[in-house]
Design a protein around this motif. Structure first.
Motif, PDB file in Angstrom:
ATOM      1  N   ILE A  53       3.757  -6.984  16.400  1.00  0.00           N
ATOM      2  CA  ILE A  53       2.406  -7.217  15.886  1.00  0.00           C
ATOM      3  C   ILE A  53       1.486  -6.061  16.266  1.00  0.00           C
ATOM      4  O   ILE A  53       0.711  -5.554  15.429  1.00  0.00           O
ATOM      5  N   LYS A  54       1.549  -5.612  17.515  1.00  0.00           N
ATOM      6  CA  LYS A  54       0.700  -4.504  17.950  1.00  0.00           C
ATOM      7  C   LYS A  54       1.054  -3.217  17.205  1.00  0.00           C
ATOM      8  O   LYS A  54       0.164  -2.477  16.765  1.00  0.00           O
ATOM      9  N   LEU A  55       2.350  -2.962  17.056  1.00  0.00           N
ATOM     10  CA  LEU A  55       2.771  -1.756  16.354  1.00  0.00           C
ATOM     11  C   LEU A  55       2.364  -1.813  14.882  1.00  0.00           C
ATOM     12  O   LEU A  55       1.893  -0.816  14.322  1.00  0.00           O
ATOM     13  N   ALA A  56       2.536  -2.968  14.254  1.00  0.00           N
ATOM     14  CA  ALA A  56       2.159  -3.104  12.850  1.00  0.00           C
ATOM     15  C   ALA A  56       0.654  -2.941  12.667  1.00  0.00           C
ATOM     16  O   ALA A  56       0.209  -2.330  11.686  1.00  0.00           O
ATOM     17  N   ALA A  57      -0.137  -3.485  13.604  1.00  0.00           N
ATOM     18  CA  ALA A  57      -1.591  -3.326  13.503  1.00  0.00           C
ATOM     19  C   ALA A  57      -1.993  -1.865  13.652  1.00  0.00           C
ATOM     20  O   ALA A  57      -2.855  -1.362  12.905  1.00  0.00           O
ATOM     21  N   LEU A  58      -1.369  -1.156  14.588  1.00  0.00           N
ATOM     22  CA  LEU A  58      -1.679   0.258  14.784  1.00  0.00           C
ATOM     23  C   LEU A  58      -1.268   1.080  13.568  1.00  0.00           C
ATOM     24  O   LEU A  58      -2.008   1.951  13.103  1.00  0.00           O
ATOM     25  N   VAL A  59      -0.084   0.800  13.033  1.00  0.00           N
ATOM     26  CA  VAL A  59       0.381   1.502  11.837  1.00  0.00           C
ATOM     27  C   VAL A  59      -0.539   1.216  10.658  1.00  0.00           C
ATOM     28  O   VAL A  59      -0.852   2.114   9.861  1.00  0.00           O
ATOM     29  N   THR A  66       5.402   4.353   6.035  1.00  0.00           N
ATOM     30  CA  THR A  66       4.263   3.646   5.468  1.00  0.00           C
ATOM     31  C   THR A  66       3.248   4.580   4.803  1.00  0.00           C
ATOM     32  O   THR A  66       2.623   4.202   3.808  1.00  0.00           O
ATOM     33  N   LEU A  67       3.063   5.775   5.342  1.00  0.00           N
ATOM     34  CA  LEU A  67       2.064   6.686   4.788  1.00  0.00           C
ATOM     35  C   LEU A  67       2.331   7.071   3.334  1.00  0.00           C
ATOM     36  O   LEU A  67       1.401   7.072   2.524  1.00  0.00           O
ATOM     37  N   PRO A  68       3.574   7.428   2.957  1.00  0.00           N
ATOM     38  CA  PRO A  68       3.789   7.742   1.533  1.00  0.00           C
ATOM     39  C   PRO A  68       3.431   6.597   0.606  1.00  0.00           C
ATOM     40  O   PRO A  68       2.808   6.818  -0.449  1.00  0.00           O
ATOM     41  N   PHE A  69       3.782   5.365   0.961  1.00  0.00           N
ATOM     42  CA  PHE A  69       3.425   4.225   0.120  1.00  0.00           C
ATOM     43  C   PHE A  69       1.910   4.038   0.073  1.00  0.00           C
ATOM     44  O   PHE A  69       1.331   3.785  -0.995  1.00  0.00           O
ATOM     45  N   GLY A  70       1.258   4.154   1.226  1.00  0.00           N
ATOM     46  CA  GLY A  70      -0.188   4.006   1.247  1.00  0.00           C
ATOM     47  C   GLY A  70      -0.893   5.054   0.411  1.00  0.00           C
ATOM     48  O   GLY A  70      -1.851   4.751  -0.313  1.00  0.00           O
ATOM     49  N   PHE A 111       0.499  -3.192   2.562  1.00  0.00           N
ATOM     50  CA  PHE A 111       1.712  -2.386   2.539  1.00  0.00           C
ATOM     51  C   PHE A 111       2.045  -1.891   3.935  1.00  0.00           C
ATOM     52  O   PHE A 111       3.194  -1.975   4.388  1.00  0.00           O
ATOM     53  N   GLY A 112       1.054  -1.336   4.627  1.00  0.00           N
ATOM     54  CA  GLY A 112       1.303  -0.791   5.949  1.00  0.00           C
ATOM     55  C   GLY A 112       1.806  -1.834   6.928  1.00  0.00           C
ATOM     56  O   GLY A 112       2.760  -1.590   7.680  1.00  0.00           O
ATOM     57  N   PHE A 113       1.193  -3.017   6.917  1.00  0.00           N
ATOM     58  CA  PHE A 113       1.583  -4.049   7.881  1.00  0.00           C
ATOM     59  C   PHE A 113       2.980  -4.586   7.604  1.00  0.00           C
ATOM     60  O   PHE A 113       3.809  -4.685   8.508  1.00  0.00           O
ATOM     61  N   THR A 114       3.234  -4.947   6.355  1.00  0.00           N
ATOM     62  CA  THR A 114       4.528  -5.554   6.032  1.00  0.00           C
ATOM     63  C   THR A 114       5.684  -4.566   6.195  1.00  0.00           C
ATOM     64  O   THR A 114       6.757  -4.936   6.671  1.00  0.00           O
ATOM     65  N   LEU A 115       5.475  -3.311   5.804  1.00  0.00           N
ATOM     66  CA  LEU A 115       6.536  -2.320   5.965  1.00  0.00           C
ATOM     67  C   LEU A 115       6.827  -2.053   7.428  1.00  0.00           C
ATOM     68  O   LEU A 115       7.983  -1.852   7.820  1.00  0.00           O
ATOM     69  N   SER A 116       5.795  -2.057   8.270  1.00  0.00           N
ATOM     70  CA  SER A 116       6.005  -1.826   9.700  1.00  0.00           C
ATOM     71  C   SER A 116       6.611  -3.054  10.368  1.00  0.00           C
ATOM     72  O   SER A 116       7.512  -2.932  11.200  1.00  0.00           O
TER      73      SER A 116
END
Length: 297
Positions: free
Chosen positions: A96-102, A171-175, A223-228
């Motif tokens: 959760i922490k990593l996904a939030a940061l990403v 995640t960055l390319p998708f974002g 996208f960023g959260f779910t992919l991470s």
């Protein structure tokens, strides 16, 4: 000659359609064949998931296969109280922490990239292909390379250093691609109007650009959260000694032979649906408020 149809013509159209059905006009056989194929596809896609969800609600006698034995929340309680099932609490907290940061980094960088690429600049094509180049690289190989890079510069691999870098390469390319699609529908006239009224560049971005792009920004964050949250391949080589939730689930498949593994899958799915539902709800609320402001009531 073009004939415009109004609401008065709708009853006539419906009556003709009903008479055609009464005469025996039916859909071609290809429609039913494709319907069967689609049904089989949906069953193959969601059938295993539904089986896991059902088996996770067994009682203490439950096993890994059907028939289901009793109904209870025993395996959900066992999942968070027994150490033998794995470090579920710790891995969930780290994910959760990593996904939030990403999500935050992906959102900020994607917005900046969307604003920057509205105008051509020297080397923009090279920069664009460098941003999306990681999509074609194998995840395991890219994760291994990022882990070795962090070790070479003297940073120990962990979930908040090398794993963060590895997931951002995903995640960055998708974002950025989603933001490009959003920015293509953005009208620069709104910015010009704000500047004509005396707004500074930062005020224009904060009060005009971001509110207009809000639904698209929510989509980028989703996208960023779910992919991470679900990332496995790139995280496997970069997370260090502490697992994220996907890695913990993978390690549990090697030594856990109880429905607690199914319970974990059910919990992670619920969390994913809650996040998706919250994002969709935010988009609906934003669009509804925008419609109220446009109509004035």
């Amino acid at each position: 000659m073009t004939v415009a149809l109004g609401e008065a013509d709708l009853p006539m159209i419906r009556s003709r359609r009903s008479s055609a059905v009464a005469r025996g006009d039916r859909r071609p056989w290809t429609f039913y064949a494709l319907a069967v194929v689609f049904t089989l596809y949906v069953a193959a896609l969601y059938g295993p998931m539904i089986c896991i969800y059902i088996l996770s609600f067994q009682d203490i006698r439950g096993g890994l296969v059907f028939p289901m034995k009793g109904q209870s929340l025993h395996w959900f309680i066992d999942l968070f109280t027994q150490v033998r099932t794995g470090d579920v609490k710790g891995s969930f907290d780290r994910s959760i922490k990593l996904a939030a940061l990403v999500t935050v980094i992906t959102l900020v960088v994607s917005l900046m990239a969307g604003l920057a690429f509205r105008r051509r600049f020297f080397g923009d094509t090279v920069v664009f292909y460098l941003m999306i180049g990681s999509l074609v690289a194998p995840g395991l190989v890219l994760g291994l390379g990022i882990g070795l890079l962090f070790q070479w510069i003297g940073i120990s691999p962990s979930w908040y250093t090398s794993a963060l870098g590895a997931q951002l390469s995903w995640t960055l390319p998708f974002g950025v691609l989603v933001m490009f699609a959003v920015m293509s529908r953005f009208n620069s006239v709104w910015e010009e109007a704000a500047r004509d009224l005396g707004a500074t560049r930062w005020q224009t971005i904060r009060l005009v650009v971001i509110p207009v792009l809000a639904p698209g920004l929510v989509a980028v964050a989703l996208f960023g959260f779910t992919l991470s949250y679900d990332e496995f391949a790139r995280t496997l080589q970069t997370s260090g000694s502490l697992n994220t939730l996907p890695l913990e689930i993978w390690s549990m498949t090697l030594n856990v032979t109880s429905p607690s593994l199914y319970a974990l899958g059910t919990v992670t799915t619920i969390v994913s649906f809650v996040i998706i539902g919250a994002c969709i709800g935010a988009i609906i609320v934003i669009n509804k408020r925008r419609g109220v402001r446009a109509t004035g009531h």
